[in-house]
Design an enzyme around this catalytic site. Structure first.
Site, PDB file in Angstrom:
ATOM      1  N   HIS A 132       0.873  -1.191   0.000  1.00 35.98           N
ATOM      2  CA  HIS A 132       0.000   0.000   0.000  1.00 35.98           C
ATOM      3  C   HIS A 132       0.911   1.243   0.000  1.00 35.98           C
ATOM      4  O   HIS A 132       0.957   1.995   0.974  1.00 35.98           O
ATOM      5  CB  HIS A 132      -0.905  -0.038   1.243  1.00 35.98           C
ATOM      6  CG  HIS A 132      -2.084   0.876   1.163  1.00 35.98           C
ATOM      7  ND1 HIS A 132      -2.378   1.645   0.051  1.00 35.98           N
ATOM      8  CD2 HIS A 132      -3.059   1.160   2.072  1.00 35.98           C
ATOM      9  CE1 HIS A 132      -3.474   2.347   0.283  1.00 35.98           C
ATOM     10  NE2 HIS A 132      -3.914   2.075   1.492  1.00 35.98           N
ATOM     11  N   GLN A 135      -0.240   4.936   0.946  1.00 33.10           N
ATOM     12  CA  GLN A 135      -0.489   5.186   2.367  1.00 33.10           C
ATOM     13  C   GLN A 135       0.815   5.461   3.110  1.00 33.10           C
ATOM     14  O   GLN A 135       0.897   6.386   3.921  1.00 33.10           O
ATOM     15  CB  GLN A 135      -1.204   3.979   2.994  1.00 33.10           C
ATOM     16  CG  GLN A 135      -1.550   4.187   4.444  1.00 33.10           C
ATOM     17  CD  GLN A 135      -2.636   5.224   4.651  1.00 33.10           C
ATOM     18  OE1 GLN A 135      -3.699   5.127   4.068  1.00 33.10           O
ATOM     19  NE2 GLN A 135      -2.384   6.230   5.471  1.00 33.10           N
ATOM     20  N   CYS A 261      -3.640   3.392   9.254  1.00 35.64           N
ATOM     21  CA  CYS A 261      -4.087   3.829   7.922  1.00 35.64           C
ATOM     22  C   CYS A 261      -5.598   4.022   7.844  1.00 35.64           C
ATOM     23  O   CYS A 261      -6.081   4.721   6.965  1.00 35.64           O
ATOM     24  CB  CYS A 261      -3.612   2.848   6.861  1.00 35.64           C
ATOM     25  SG  CYS A 261      -4.313   1.200   6.998  1.00 35.64           S
TER      26      CYS A 261
HETATM   27  N1  NVA Z   1      -4.432  -3.907   5.407  1.00 40.16           N
HETATM   28  C1  NVA Z   1      -5.710  -3.301   5.101  1.00 40.16           C
HETATM   29  C2  NVA Z   1      -5.538  -1.870   4.706  1.00 40.16           C
HETATM   30  C3  NVA Z   1      -6.818  -1.138   4.398  1.00 40.16           C
HETATM   31  C4  NVA Z   1      -6.598   0.275   3.951  1.00 40.16           C
HETATM   32  C5  NVA Z   1      -6.376  -4.091   3.984  1.00 40.16           C
HETATM   33  O1  NVA Z   1      -5.695  -4.478   3.036  1.00 40.16           O
HETATM   34  O2  NVA Z   1      -7.587  -4.330   4.074  1.00 40.16           O
HETATM   35  N1   CP Z   2      -6.358   3.747   4.252  1.00 42.22           N
HETATM   36  C1   CP Z   2      -7.043   3.466   3.139  1.00 42.22           C
HETATM   37  O1   CP Z   2      -6.502   3.107   2.094  1.00 42.22           O
HETATM   38  O2   CP Z   2      -8.393   3.649   3.268  1.00 42.22           O
HETATM   39  P1   CP Z   2      -9.529   3.199   2.262  1.00 42.22           P
HETATM   40  O3   CP Z   2      -9.596   1.707   2.279  1.00 42.22           O
HETATM   41  O4   CP Z   2     -10.781   3.837   2.812  1.00 42.22           O
HETATM   42  O5   CP Z   2      -9.206   3.705   0.883  1.00 42.22           O
END
Ligand code: NVA
Ligand code: CP
Length: 306
Positions: A132, A135, A261
């Site tokens: 990610h 983020q 996040c």
């Molecule tokens: N680790 C989480 C982050 C969400 C923004 C996911 O992948 O669901």
């Molecule tokens: N932190 C983040 O990526 O949030 P969303 O899943 O709401 O986009």
């Protein structure tokens, strides 16, 4: 024609490029706060492809592109031919002939890599199972805003070795800081999955308290990420002792920041008193998605604007 620059994982950009993006994000943020119009991406179009849910990522990219003078189109798997099995390579060929830049949130990293290999325009990772990067870019910008350079500092990661954790580990190599990781047994970091070519910037701890000792930043994320919902009950049992609580913040550096996040589950990965407490910068983190991604899109499309 110069090679297209994609942002598929954190290590796709160098320290010098991050320094430029952070400097631009600060300028773009300051101008935005003063209601100054800035339209360097006039008539440019961003396609946003979502195979998973989102609040912050969609909003920050869509609002950000609009604020830079361009427009954004939201596509999700359900409503596109991707959901009916159109090959990702074919979708990339077509979509990248119609827009100037693409953001994708999907499952395996391989999907976004294949899309990028067939794209004529820059592709940005808006979250995969493995990474990610947008983020972490916002999180590090948030750290710099509060405490200056992150080089040599220590980040404590408590919880699942997921996409966020992997990206922190990559960022530590690129920007030269340390990560103390504590995961429950069976959920340890897999260096290869994390894309780590250098494992000297992190250390693993069995005890999350020890990971937090003296840390400059304590951070965590959900116990169950999107796409892993079938493991939810088992994970709730396995992660019980990996909740960031007041004791962990107490053992960290006195001015340590807490980051998440979002979305968060109070009472699971983080105690309410921590996320809603004085060390927490989670709302700045969320807002900084907007400013840093505007700087990223500017860089990917226009290069180093001064
Ligand atoms: N680790 C989480 C982050 C969400 C923004 C996911 O992948 O669901
Ligand atoms: N932190 C983040 O990526 O949030 P969303 O899943 O709401 O986009």
């Amino acid at each position: 024609m110069s090679a297209i620059k994609h942002f598929l994982q954190f290590q796709d950009l160098t320290r010098d490029e991050y320094e430029h993006i952070f400097a631009r994000a600060k300028i773009i943020k300051d101008r935005f706060k003063q209601y100054q119009t800035y339209h360097p991406l006039l008539d440019r179009t961003l396609a946003m492809i979502f195979e998973k849910q989102s609040t912050r990522t969609r909003l920050s990219f869509e609002a950000g592109m609009h604020q830079l003078g361009g427009s954004a189109i939201y596509l999700n798997t359900r409503d596109t031919q991707l959901g009916r099995g159109e090959p990702v390579e074919d979708a990339a060929e077509v979509i990248s002939r119609m827009v100037d830049i693409v953001m994708i949130r999907t499952f395996e990293q391989d999907i976004i890599e294949r899309f990028a290999a067939h794209s004529r325009v820059p592709v940005i990772n808006g979250l995969t199972n493995e990474y990610h990067p947008c983020q972490i870019m916002a999180d590090i910008f948030t750290y710099i805003e509060r405490h200056g350079c992150i080089k040599g500092k220590t980040v404590a990661w408590v919880g699942d070795s997921n996409n966020m954790c992997n990206t922190w580990l990559q960022a530590a190599v690129v920007l030269d800081f340390n990560v103390h990781v504590s995961t429950p047994p069976g959920y340890e970091v897999e260096p290869e999955r994390a894309g780590l070519y250098d494992t000297t910037h992190y250390e693993s701890f069995d005890d999350p308290m020890e990971a937090c000792r003296g840390a400059d930043l304590v951070t965590t994320d959900v116990w169950t990420s999107m796409g892993f919902e079938s493991e939810n009950e088992e994970r709730k049992r396995d992660f019980q002792d990996w909740q960031v609580d007041a004791e962990m913040m107490q053992i960290a550096a006195p001015d340590a920041l807490f980051m998440h996040c979002l979305p968060a589950h109070r009472g699971e990965e983080v105690a309410a008193e921590v996320i809603d407490g004085p060390h927490s910068v989670v709302w700045d983190e969320a807002e900084n998605r907007l400013h840093t991604q505007k700087a990223l899109m500017e860089y990917l499309l226009l290069g180093k604007v001064e």
